[in-house]
Write a protein that holds these residues in place. Structure first.
Motif, PDB file in Angstrom:
ATOM      1  N   HIS A  69       1.433   9.529  -5.459  1.00 25.08           N
ATOM      2  CA  HIS A  69       1.975  10.841  -5.086  1.00 25.08           C
ATOM      3  C   HIS A  69       2.962  11.340  -6.155  1.00 25.08           C
ATOM      4  CE1 HIS A  69       3.544  14.049  -2.551  1.00 25.08           C
ATOM      5  NE2 HIS A  69       4.754  13.621  -2.868  1.00 25.08           N
ATOM      6  N   SER A  83       0.836  -1.207   0.000  1.00 22.38           N
ATOM      7  CA  SER A  83       0.000   0.000   0.000  1.00 22.38           C
ATOM      8  C   SER A  83       0.865   1.250   0.000  1.00 22.38           C
ATOM      9  CB  SER A  83      -0.907   0.012   1.222  1.00 22.38           C
ATOM     10  OG  SER A  83      -1.805  -1.060   1.174  1.00 22.38           O
ATOM     11  N   ARG A  84       1.916   1.261   0.792  1.00 26.51           N
ATOM     12  CA  ARG A  84       2.798   2.427   0.836  1.00 26.51           C
ATOM     13  C   ARG A  84       3.493   2.647  -0.501  1.00 26.51           C
ATOM     14  NH1 ARG A  84       5.869   1.694   6.445  1.00 26.51           N
ATOM     15  NH2 ARG A  84       6.686   3.760   5.986  1.00 26.51           N
ATOM     16  N   GLU A 142       0.887   4.140  -2.819  1.00 29.74           N
ATOM     17  CA  GLU A 142       0.694   5.539  -2.413  1.00 29.74           C
ATOM     18  C   GLU A 142       1.851   6.402  -2.895  1.00 29.74           C
ATOM     19  OE1 GLU A 142       0.255   5.174   1.813  1.00 29.74           O
ATOM     20  OE2 GLU A 142      -1.742   4.275   1.631  1.00 29.74           O
TER      21      GLU A 142
END
Length: 153
Positions: A112, A104-105, A108
């Motif tokens: 971004h 997930s990071r 993300e």
């Protein structure tokens, strides 16, 4: 580009290649198409990627160990009123890190970075057999909106 003190997301280097290729090969699909014992094609590919400003090959590092990798490609386009899009590829998380939130990071981070690159769309493909990955991407807001096709050359 540090994500947190315990996890760093940074550009991949030549020293990271053995760990990256091992992760690419560590599943039923990758095991049939990757060659961890011969890094020469990967060295050439890394050079092409690092020379291209539209490519972001990154690794996640925890405790001085590469635990994940992802490639983000920025694609300028004419359709959608000249929109720029990004493509997420080659997402791999080391088996020891699965379920830790790293995937997930990573996504993300890619979203971004895509916004910073003025992209209006983030897209990815996932092999039809990777049903767990499909559920993962759907939880992150992606929709299975298209059918993909490939032609091996």
């Amino acid at each position: 580009m540090s994500d947190t003190p315990e996890l760093e997301i940074r550009p991949a280097t030549e020293a990271d290649l053995p760990a990256i290729v091992a992760m690419l090969a560590d599943d039923p699909l990758g095991a049939t198409r990757e060659s961890p014992d011969d890094l020469s094609p990967y060295l050439a590919a890394l050079k092409r990627l690092t020379d291209d400003p539209h490519q972001h090959l990154v690794v996640a590092v925890r405790a001085d160990r590469v635990v994940g990798t992802l490639q983000l490609t920025i694609v300028p386009g004419l359709s959608r009123k000249g929109a720029t899009r990004s493509i997420i590829e080659g997402v791999r998380v080391h088996a020891d890190e699965r379920g830790s939130g790293l995937g997930s990071r990573f996504v993300e981070w890619a979203i971004h970075t895509s916004r910073e690159e003025n992209c209006t769309l983030v897209q990815l493909t996932s092999d039809v057999s990777r049903t767990d990955a499909h559920r993962f991407y759907e939880r992150l807001g992606f929709t299975a909106s298209h059918v993909g096709f490939k032609l091996h050359l």
